[in-house]
Structure formats: C-alpha cells, structure tokens
Scaffold this motif. Structure first.
Motif: not given
Length: 153
Positions: A75-79, A110-125
């Motif tokens: 159900t869950f993943g943290y990239l 997976l129902r929810r995939i999360m990540l925490v980042t302060d670089s390349a937000p444009w890529l992840y969007q």
C-alpha cells in the motif's frame, strides 16, 4: 516481497533492480556526502538497501545513479536516496530513473508514494508528485546528527 528483478535499457545505460549490480561503495560514497545523509556509514547503507526495493542506474558497468523505495509492497512507498552523478545530470537520466521506478509492478499497486526533497521539484511534478505542504499533515522526528561519530562535526 517481490524477488522479480527488472532491467531497463536506454542506449548504453541500464536501470536494474538486481542487487548483484548494486555498487555499495559508490552508493555509500555519494550518500555519505549528500545533504540528506551526511556521514552515513557503509553498514547502514547496506542494511537500507537490503530492506528496500532499489534501482541502480549504470553507464556500462559504472554505477552513476540510484533510487530506493522503502515499501510494504502492498500500500505504501517512500521514494528516497535518489541521485544521478553531477557529470550525468541534465541528460534526462534522472527522469528516466524515476520512470523506471514507476514502471515496476510494485509501484503500480501502491496507494500512496511519498518523497521528501528540496531539489528538482519540477522533475517530480512532471512525474505526478504533488507537494503536500499542509499544516499538521506530515510529521517527523528529525535526528540529523545520528550518523556523526562522537567528536565529529
């Protein structure tokens, strides 16, 4: 857990989930100097890789990138720990690495995939991630000094 190893190719580049191709020394070298895990020791990196779904980005036989998915496989993943070496950035390989992660069958369930980042937000969007940035929604215990040895700054 899923034991199926996947391999993606793009010209001379490969992304694989096969641990036989993970170069622990290269991964550790990058992560220990990263902004999110400075000073992390090799044993901690080894254990984190052993207990996650990981993706190695290779140029021939040289490891040039990495991504790790901490998951329950249901159900869950943290990239996390996503990187491409500086010499290979701005060539589309970071996007391709994440696309390969998303192409893995585990990711599709997976129902929810999360990540925490302060670089390349444009890529992840571009790849479907949206910032949460809501008060009192994501919580953490942050221990940035956990990898530092006594007396180390």
């Amino acid at each position: 857990m899923n034991n199926q190893h996947l391999r993606f190719t793009k010209g001379k580049f490969t992304v694989t989930t096969d641990p036989a191709f993970f170069q622990l020394e290269a991964i550790h070298d990058y992560l220990s100097q990263s902004s999110w895990a400075p000073g992390i020791d090799a044993e901690t990196v080894r254990i984190s890789i052993q207990n996650s779904l990981c993706f190695a980005l290779l140029d021939g036989t040289r490891q040039i990138g990495f991504a790790r998915l901490v998951t329950d496989y249901a159900t869950f993943g943290y990239l996390c720990d996503v990187y491409v070496l500086n010499d290979y950035q701005k060539s589309g390989l970071g996007r391709w690495l994440i696309e390969c992660c998303h192409a893995h069958p585990v990711m599709s369930r997976l129902r929810r995939i999360m990540l925490v980042t302060d670089s390349a937000p444009w890529l992840y969007q571009k790849l479907g991630y949206n910032p949460l940035n809501r008060p009192d929604f994501v919580w953490q215990i942050n221990r940035p000094d956990i990898y530092r040895k006594p007396g180390q700054k």
